[in-house]
Design a protein around this motif. Structure first.
Motif, PDB file in Angstrom:
ATOM      1  N   GLY A  46       0.839  -1.195   0.000  1.00  0.00           N
ATOM      2  CA  GLY A  46       0.000   0.000   0.000  1.00  0.00           C
ATOM      3  C   GLY A  46       0.871   1.241   0.000  1.00  0.00           C
ATOM      4  N   GLY A  47       0.610   2.196   0.861  1.00  0.00           N
ATOM      5  CA  GLY A  47       1.380   3.435   0.901  1.00  0.00           C
ATOM      6  C   GLY A  47       2.647   3.340   1.713  1.00  0.00           C
ATOM      7  N   LEU A  48       2.937   2.149   2.244  1.00  0.00           N
ATOM      8  CA  LEU A  48       4.120   1.971   3.091  1.00  0.00           C
ATOM      9  C   LEU A  48       5.257   1.353   2.292  1.00  0.00           C
ATOM     10  N   ARG A  49       6.436   1.900   2.487  1.00  0.00           N
ATOM     11  CA  ARG A  49       7.614   1.346   1.849  1.00  0.00           C
ATOM     12  C   ARG A  49       8.755   1.338   2.848  1.00  0.00           C
ATOM     13  N   VAL A  50       9.448   0.204   2.942  1.00  0.00           N
ATOM     14  CA  VAL A  50      10.625   0.099   3.799  1.00  0.00           C
ATOM     15  C   VAL A  50      11.798  -0.340   2.928  1.00  0.00           C
ATOM     16  N   ALA A 110      25.680   3.032   2.633  1.00  0.00           N
ATOM     17  CA  ALA A 110      25.497   2.704   4.036  1.00  0.00           C
ATOM     18  C   ALA A 110      24.688   1.414   4.132  1.00  0.00           C
ATOM     19  N   ASN A 111      24.605   0.840   5.330  1.00  0.00           N
ATOM     20  CA  ASN A 111      23.714  -0.282   5.579  1.00  0.00           C
ATOM     21  C   ASN A 111      22.672   0.236   6.564  1.00  0.00           C
ATOM     22  N   ALA A 112      21.594   0.806   6.018  1.00  0.00           N
ATOM     23  CA  ALA A 112      20.645   1.570   6.812  1.00  0.00           C
ATOM     24  C   ALA A 112      19.218   1.160   6.466  1.00  0.00           C
ATOM     25  N   VAL A 113      18.257   1.785   7.133  1.00  0.00           N
ATOM     26  CA  VAL A 113      16.841   1.521   6.886  1.00  0.00           C
ATOM     27  C   VAL A 113      16.135   2.837   6.612  1.00  0.00           C
ATOM     28  N   PHE A 114      15.226   2.860   5.637  1.00  0.00           N
ATOM     29  CA  PHE A 114      14.424   4.036   5.333  1.00  0.00           C
ATOM     30  C   PHE A 114      12.956   3.621   5.289  1.00  0.00           C
ATOM     31  N   PHE A 115      12.096   4.405   5.978  1.00  0.00           N
ATOM     32  CA  PHE A 115      10.655   4.155   5.993  1.00  0.00           C
ATOM     33  C   PHE A 115       9.963   5.305   5.279  1.00  0.00           C
ATOM     34  N   GLN A 116       8.935   4.989   4.512  1.00  0.00           N
ATOM     35  CA  GLN A 116       8.168   6.039   3.849  1.00  0.00           C
ATOM     36  C   GLN A 116       6.694   5.646   3.939  1.00  0.00           C
ATOM     37  N   TYR A 117       5.862   6.621   4.260  1.00  0.00           N
ATOM     38  CA  TYR A 117       4.437   6.339   4.355  1.00  0.00           C
ATOM     39  C   TYR A 117       3.685   7.493   3.704  1.00  0.00           C
ATOM     40  N   ALA A 118       2.834   7.169   2.738  1.00  0.00           N
ATOM     41  CA  ALA A 118       2.080   8.191   2.019  1.00  0.00           C
ATOM     42  C   ALA A 118       0.598   7.999   2.302  1.00  0.00           C
ATOM     43  N   VAL A 119      -0.087   9.086   2.658  1.00  0.00           N
ATOM     44  CA  VAL A 119      -1.529   9.017   2.901  1.00  0.00           C
ATOM     45  C   VAL A 119      -2.137  10.322   2.406  1.00  0.00           C
ATOM     46  N   GLY A 120      -3.014  10.236   1.429  1.00  0.00           N
ATOM     47  CA  GLY A 120      -3.624  11.433   0.861  1.00  0.00           C
ATOM     48  C   GLY A 120      -2.574  12.380   0.319  1.00  0.00           C
ATOM     49  N   ASP A 121      -2.624  13.653   0.696  1.00  0.00           N
ATOM     50  CA  ASP A 121      -1.681  14.656   0.209  1.00  0.00           C
ATOM     51  C   ASP A 121      -0.402  14.695   1.042  1.00  0.00           C
ATOM     52  N   PHE A 122      -0.330  13.860   2.074  1.00  0.00           N
ATOM     53  CA  PHE A 122       0.840  13.870   2.953  1.00  0.00           C
ATOM     54  C   PHE A 122       1.746  12.662   2.700  1.00  0.00           C
ATOM     55  N   ALA A 123       3.045  12.872   2.962  1.00  0.00           N
ATOM     56  CA  ALA A 123       3.989  11.752   2.966  1.00  0.00           C
ATOM     57  C   ALA A 123       5.003  11.988   4.063  1.00  0.00           C
ATOM     58  N   PHE A 124       5.385  10.888   4.725  1.00  0.00           N
ATOM     59  CA  PHE A 124       6.349  10.978   5.812  1.00  0.00           C
ATOM     60  C   PHE A 124       7.508  10.030   5.538  1.00  0.00           C
ATOM     61  N   GLY A 125       8.704  10.446   5.920  1.00  0.00           N
ATOM     62  CA  GLY A 125       9.876   9.588   5.751  1.00  0.00           C
ATOM     63  C   GLY A 125      10.739   9.616   6.988  1.00  0.00           C
ATOM     64  N   ALA A 126      11.511   8.545   7.185  1.00  0.00           N
ATOM     65  CA  ALA A 126      12.449   8.491   8.297  1.00  0.00           C
ATOM     66  C   ALA A 126      13.511   7.467   7.960  1.00  0.00           C
ATOM     67  N   SER A 127      14.752   7.731   8.383  1.00  0.00           N
ATOM     68  CA  SER A 127      15.804   6.741   8.144  1.00  0.00           C
ATOM     69  C   SER A 127      16.684   6.626   9.373  1.00  0.00           C
ATOM     70  N   TYR A 128      17.313   5.463   9.499  1.00  0.00           N
ATOM     71  CA  TYR A 128      18.262   5.234  10.579  1.00  0.00           C
ATOM     72  C   TYR A 128      19.454   4.487  10.018  1.00  0.00           C
ATOM     73  N   ASP A 129      20.641   5.040  10.255  1.00  0.00           N
ATOM     74  CA  ASP A 129      21.881   4.425   9.775  1.00  0.00           C
ATOM     75  C   ASP A 129      22.765   4.115  10.969  1.00  0.00           C
ATOM     76  N   GLN A 130      22.922   2.826  11.235  1.00  0.00           N
ATOM     77  CA  GLN A 130      23.754   2.383  12.343  1.00  0.00           C
ATOM     78  C   GLN A 130      25.205   2.301  11.869  1.00  0.00           C
ATOM     79  N   ALA A 131      26.137   2.931  12.574  1.00  0.00           N
ATOM     80  CA  ALA A 131      27.537   2.902  12.149  1.00  0.00           C
ATOM     81  C   ALA A 131      28.444   3.057  13.349  1.00  0.00           C
ATOM     82  N   THR A 132      29.667   2.555  13.210  1.00  0.00           N
ATOM     83  CA  THR A 132      30.681   2.675  14.249  1.00  0.00           C
ATOM     84  C   THR A 132      31.950   3.222  13.611  1.00  0.00           C
ATOM     85  N   VAL A 133      32.614   4.163  14.268  1.00  0.00           N
ATOM     86  CA  VAL A 133      33.954   4.566  13.852  1.00  0.00           C
ATOM     87  C   VAL A 133      34.854   4.401  15.068  1.00  0.00           C
ATOM     88  N   ALA A 134      36.160   4.585  14.879  1.00  0.00           N
ATOM     89  CA  ALA A 134      37.085   4.475  16.000  1.00  0.00           C
ATOM     90  C   ALA A 134      37.837   5.782  16.153  1.00  0.00           C
TER      91      ALA A 134
END
Lengths: 314, 314, 314
Positions: free
Chosen positions: B93-97, B143-167
């Protein structure tokens, strides 16, 4: 396939930085091996690129290169996709000859791998085996070897030969290895036996390395199982001896399968694997999969690993 | 796409040779960074390798690896084609991961890039932004990350999270980053807002880095335009502050489009971009494109760049 | 294609190991160059990835990247498959323009290569040529050059230009090269003439390098042949001078073709090639091929090479 993977005490290589105490400037200083996140995104993209041709006489020629991308299981980052070494095949009736980056008699042996729990198939009944047999490489060049397979009635026979050279203090040494196998199907049971050896010996105490494997596999309705017994003789005496294991799978309802695997060996430094997994079929070639298990080598601490995710074919 | 590209004062790495004064013999001696030709052949070959599957329940799984070849913009030579990191998607539907080598909320934000003049899209309204957000990598592992997108009517929302480590001096540091966005369409106007930050801090003066972006885009007949305002907070204080820009496109006649873009920032070392371009549609997915523009960072001399060529889809 | 290849005195790089005399422990110590097996598995996997588009005006755009895997002819092991540099083409009527990783006028010249005996085409009439002309690279990035071709009636013309820079002790040097060709077909004979030169000169004794080639090719029923004459002027004076050769092919019966090639040069260090081959057509795009020949450079010992195997198209 992709999902989430947990590995106890995960370590990996990450970019390292240093700070100049005087100026506060940050600069890159190679990589460092550090503890990373235990839970990461795991994934595999695999695409076989196949070409085939058939002669007027009915002989089939085929060739395959595999394109694969995996995550870096150490630092949890993604890797670029890569191409492996090519495999070439000639198929005519029950006879098949592979050349190039081939799987040998063990890698092709019925029920060698059995049921491997987990999205990433990280638990196996063969964990006590330490001999390095000829296997297909999905991400590297593989060996440049030949594998023969002949099937007639309920019997099938296999054999492979891998020509290789290594150097010992700059002097060339013969590192060829070969293996043979026989498989027999009777009713719902399959029995398979394989033997392989290599002449690769780089010190006087390792005259020959070898591996013998016997597997039994059977299916009874919703239940299937495999039994694995092997004897390996390698350079490290603490890894020699008997290896054994078994795996089970049971499907209940329309779409759910539970898997189990156990593997161990008689030698001091053999690796023991034990784990369970589940598969839920979504239809259309897609499924949800997960597993949890422990790997323990010799007297070292065991290491817990678990994963969950989706697998789909295209 | 391929064509001709001009870059003022182009430099690149080329093979270096030395001559033995005694014998006159010529031998290779690594590479040297020298002035090369300002005008070179530019090109890009891009092929998406996609796989999809749909479950019985109507959930779509897909995976993508991109095969891409570009010229070396330094020495003007060709590069071998390469494969990037894989991206996996679940769509219902309007959800995408998305998981793996993904684009984050900024890279996916409506009108972030706006109209970018030139065959190579080398001028952009976003030039004043210095924060490194999560973006899709066409030529690397990403990157090795996750992105979420959700669309409903005239609106759309997105969010992402990228887990990473440096030294830092061999000690692991959390380098995770995340971002969120909201988009609203009303009539022929689209407004989008996004915020992202990272905990990656490698000295005491950089506790957090962040970026906020607001874009507006609209279409009126043959005319379209975008407005861009952002605020970034990065380690280097001379790159912090407001970034702003706009882009325009006007199509006249049947096939010709003129594009314009301007971007700048309030900080001393922000980069200013200014340029115009033209596109002539040849039909069949092919077009002629070209542009000319200047990039200028801080008090440094500006650098003129221009290109012209053909782009086609297959 | 794949098969078996024999190379006299084959040498290659293999993994090297050392043994600690005290503990007997075996450890890896880089690679060593040693004598390897003279007879190895040879193979090539080649797949062209092509994209095309046609404009409303009938101009065809196309792009190609090649995926190829070969064995390592030194140590006899397999190599991973790789991607080469991209080639872009515009085709309109008799005019064709290539850009990127292109073949130049020599590489495209009618009958330059002639009949090359062997599964691996390892014997050629052009063996006396030492000038490095612009050629298509199947496994590397190739040059970033332009090639023009125009065909009208029985005539065809070609020209290429390769812009390049090298450094001499860190100072940039122009290394551009260009070539032109003309081809004429009359009845069953094709005559072709090409000239190319490069300004690449890295010491005072090498002001210019150049190559001129004349080829003649003809077909009479089951018989075909080519004649090759060239004059090259390169840095090494012992490789300058005339190069010459010829090749023959004769098909008898329904499916068998015998090939022959000879090439040599007038200079002291030119390489002489001499060999014969056979092709047996299996239908369906598959054939059995083999050859035997000798390559001999200057006063060095000649080196015998032979191969046999199957080739198929997909």
């Amino acid at each position: 396939r992709f999902g989430i993977g947990y590995q106890e005490d995960r370590v990996g290589d990450v970019p390292n930085f240093t700070v100049d105490q005087a100026t506060g400037e940050v600069s890159r200083d190679g990589d460092a091996t550090v503890d990373t996140d235990n839970t990461i995104l795991v994934s595999r993209f695999r695409l076989n690129i196949d070409g085939t041709a058939e002669t007027d006489g009915g002989v089939e020629f085929s060739a395959r290169v595999r394109l694969q991308a995996d995550e870096d299981s150490g630092n949890g980052e993604a890797n670029e996709a890569g191409l492996n070494g090519a495999r070439f095949s000639v198929i005519y009736g029950g006879l098949r000859v592979d050349a190039g980056n081939v799987a040998g008699s063990f890698d092709n042996l019925a029920n060698y791998y059995g049921n491997e729990p987990g999205l990433e198939s990280f638990i196996g009944q063969y964990s006590g085996v330490d001999y390095s047999f000829l296997g297909y490489s999905s991400t590297g060049s593989g060996a440049n070897a030949v594998f023969f397979q002949y099937a007639v009635g309920d019997f099938a026979f296999g054999a492979s030969y891998d020509q290789a050279t290594v150097a010992l203090d700059g002097v060339p040494q013969d590192a060829d290895r070969w293996d043979i196998s026989a498989t027999y199907n009777f009713n719902n049971i399959t029995a398979a036996l394989a033997y392989g050896q290599t002449k690769a010996n780089v010190n006087s105490s390792s005259e020959k390395q070898s591996l013998t494997v016997l597997t039994l596999g059977g299916e009874w309705g919703n239940f299937s199982g495999t039994v694995f017994v092997a004897d390996d003789d390698v350079v490290n005496a603490d890894e020699n001896g008997t290896a054994y294991g078994l795996s089970l799978a049971y499907t209940f309802g329309a779409a759910t399968t539970i898997t189990f695997a156990y593997g161990d060996g008689s030698a001091d430094d053999d690796t023991r694997n034990l784990g369970i997994g589940a598969i839920y079929d979504l239809g259309g070639g897609a499924s949800l999969r997960g597993g949890v298990g422990e790997a323990k080598t010799g007297d070292q601490d065991g290491s817990i690993r678990a994963d969950f995710g989706a697998q789909f074919n295209f």
